[in-house]
Design an enzyme around this catalytic site. Structure first.
Site, short mmCIF file in Angstrom:
data_model
loop_
_atom_site.label_atom_id
_atom_site.label_comp_id
_atom_site.label_asym_id
_atom_site.label_seq_id
_atom_site.Cartn_x
_atom_site.Cartn_y
_atom_site.Cartn_z
N GLY A 108 0.86 -1.08 -0.05
CA GLY A 108 -0.10 -0.03 -0.02
C GLY A 108 0.64 1.33 0.01
O GLY A 108 0.99 1.92 -1.14
N SER A 159 4.36 -5.38 -3.61
CA SER A 159 4.18 -4.09 -3.78
C SER A 159 4.98 -3.19 -2.78
O SER A 159 6.22 -3.31 -2.44
CB SER A 159 2.68 -3.70 -3.67
OG SER A 159 2.33 -2.34 -4.23
N TYR A 160 4.32 -2.47 -2.09
CA TYR A 160 5.10 -1.80 -0.94
C TYR A 160 5.87 -2.70 0.21
O TYR A 160 6.55 -2.25 0.77
CB TYR A 160 4.24 -0.79 -0.19
CG TYR A 160 4.98 0.14 0.44
CD1 TYR A 160 5.77 1.38 -0.31
CD2 TYR A 160 5.18 0.25 1.81
CE1 TYR A 160 6.53 2.33 0.66
CE2 TYR A 160 6.19 1.01 2.67
CZ TYR A 160 6.61 2.06 1.91
OH TYR A 160 7.46 3.02 2.59
N ASP A 205 2.22 -5.07 -15.21
CA ASP A 205 2.06 -4.06 -14.36
C ASP A 205 2.89 -2.64 -14.54
O ASP A 205 3.70 -2.71 -14.61
CB ASP A 205 2.72 -4.82 -12.80
CG ASP A 205 2.59 -3.63 -11.71
OD1 ASP A 205 1.68 -2.74 -11.80
OD2 ASP A 205 3.37 -3.98 -10.61
N HIS A 236 -0.07 -6.67 -11.53
CA HIS A 236 0.67 -6.52 -10.27
C HIS A 236 0.58 -7.72 -9.04
O HIS A 236 1.53 -7.96 -8.60
CB HIS A 236 0.10 -4.97 -9.56
CG HIS A 236 0.69 -4.55 -8.37
ND1 HIS A 236 2.05 -3.98 -8.35
CD2 HIS A 236 0.44 -4.47 -7.03
CE1 HIS A 236 2.53 -3.59 -7.22
NE2 HIS A 236 1.21 -4.04 -6.38
#
Length: 470
Positions: A85, A181-182, A390, A442
């Site tokens: 996120g 991701s994060y 992505d 992603h």
């Protein structure tokens, strides 16, 4: 088993007696055993959910959902899965959209069984991190103003220690951290804490063996360069806009966001991505007419350029409405009660991402590449993978980041295969393995579930996936 198999009315009270495990479960663990999840019938594994306190003074507690391996859980590794996120739920994404055994279906009204669930190969622990994400909480409001990378790593380490006290049989299992991701920052930072703490106090030893990162944010300068280059190379932006950005933006500089021309033109890239699904360039966006879908339209896009260099976030995925369905699912009273998230009467307001956390993130390491070097020197297994459609954390940025490490090459760039088809490309370095997934966005397991399970299995075994059709 068919991917479309839908489980009917629960007879899950049998779970306590169906299988004879060698584990000696603590009373706390047994209180977390999930026995009446709507739509679940008998399965070949147990699963647990609930809260684990991580800080008593301020009253912080984190929510987890844990699935034992489908067979031999005492022998298979323990894998902690984290989404990013920052501010997004690993229970909402990882557990019920990607790699868990139960995937949300029917607009949030039921489950379908996932035949490619990762608990075929390991015990999988999903954590909503940090507090403020999903069901995780703090009783001290000021905590939410301090959340950042270091805060998250510290609380997550505390969670692992306390969770292992609740489930002591897993203390001797090999431990891995995976996510996307994060979490590309969360995971190396957490691995470093575990590594350092292991060296400080052997009595608290966690058997960390490696990390697995999907489409990971890694190093701001390289990630931003890759983001812009990918948008141009995939015809999302014009030659003219690309030229202006390359001239006006120096992503290695701390002052680049003070340059109005740079910020204005980055905003134009964001504007173009707002018209499609940035996380999956070639799949449709959600155009549902439900109240929930329309209410999310205004919050689907988030950027934080005003107070940091954090990259923009837009909600998205393979089924473009899955985020909406997941929100419906976890706000059901029967689901919250079954997962011990609430009493089923006083409901928690669950969201898949907490935008306040994202917009007020207090610290983000500019780069975790120094941690990579430390973990490589420590002998840990590090694998990275990228879905190549992505646009959010594109394969170009990840390649730029890996190139910064200047690692010697062991196995040169070549295709890897699954079921006699090219699934992507792969290169093995001294201390790191990098693979791509052809045609995946992603959240790679949502797009390529069978291939992802095969890649995960190879990672756990420490062997490369097939490099020729078989």
């Amino acid at each position: 088993m068919s991917h479309q198999t839908i489980y009917s009315v629960s007879v899950a009270l049998c779970l306590c007696t169906l299988f004879a495990f060698v584990f000696s479960d603590s009373p706390e663990a047994m209180r977390d055993l999930v026995t009446d999840l709507p739509g679940q019938s008998g399965v070949s594994f147990r699963h647990f959910a609930g809260y684990v306190p991580v800080e008593k003074k301020n009253g912080r507690a984190m929510f987890y959902w844990f699935f034992e391996a489908m067979s031999l859980p005492n022998q298979k590794p323990l894998v902690l899965w984290l989404n990013g996120g920052p501010g997004c739920s690993s229970v909402g994404y990882g557990a019920t959209q990607e790699i868990g055994p139960f995937l949300v279906a029917n607009k949030g009204n039921s489950f379908q069984f996932n035949p490619f669930a990762w608990n075929h190969e390991a015990n999988i622990l999903f954590l909503e991190s940090p507090v403020g994400v999903g069901f995780s909480y703090s009783n001290t409001s000021s905590d939410y103003k301090k959340i950042g990378d270091e805060f998250t790593a510290r609380d997550t380490y505390s969670f692992i220690q306390n969770w292992l006290e609740r489930f002591p049989a897993y203390k001797e299992n090999d431990f891995y951290i995976a996510g996307e991701s994060y979490a590309g920052k969360y995971i190396p930072e957490l691995a470093e804490v575990v590594y350092d703490k292991n060296n400080e106090n052997s009595s608290l030893h966690i058997k960390l063996k490696g990390i697995l990162l999907g489409n990971p944010e890694t190093s701001e300068a390289e990630d931003w360069d890759g983001w812009v280059d990918y948008a141009w190379s995939h015809a999302v932006i014009s030659d003219e806009l690309y030229g202006v950005i390359k001239r006006s933006c120096n992503f290695s500089s701390n002052t680049t966001w003070d340059v109005k021309e740079c910020k204005d033109n980055i905003d134009e890239v964001i504007n173009q991505y707002h018209k499609i699904d940035q996380y999956s360039l070639y799949t449709p966006t959600c155009n549902g007419n439900s109240t929930l879908s329309s209410s999310l339209d205004s919050t689907r896009f988030r950027t934080n350029l005003g107070n940091s260099k954090m990259m923009p976030r837009m909600m998205g995925g393979y089924d473009p409405c899955l985020d909406d369905y997941t929100r419906v699912f976890y706000n059901r009273a029967d689901i919250q009660k079954a997962l011990h998230a609430s009493d089923g009467i006083h409901l928690k307001n669950w969201s898949i991402c907490n935008d306040d956390i994202f917009n007020n993130w207090t610290d983000s390491k500019p780069s975790v590449l120094p941690i990579y070097k430390k973990l490589i020197a420590g002998g840990f297994r590090i694998w990275i993978y990228s879905g190549d459609t992505d646009g959010r954390v594109p394969v170009l940025g990840t390649r730029y980041c890996i190139n910064k490490l200047a690692l010697p090459i062991k196995t040169s760039w070549r295709p890897w295969y699954h079921e006699k088809q090219v699934s992507g490309w792969l290169q093995e370095y001294e201390g790191l393995t990098f693979g791509t997934f052809k045609g995946a966005g992603h959240d790679v397991p949502s797009f390529k579930p069978s291939e992802s399970l095969a890649f995960f299995s190879a990672f756990l075994k420490g062997v490369l996936p097939a490099l020729s059709p078989q």
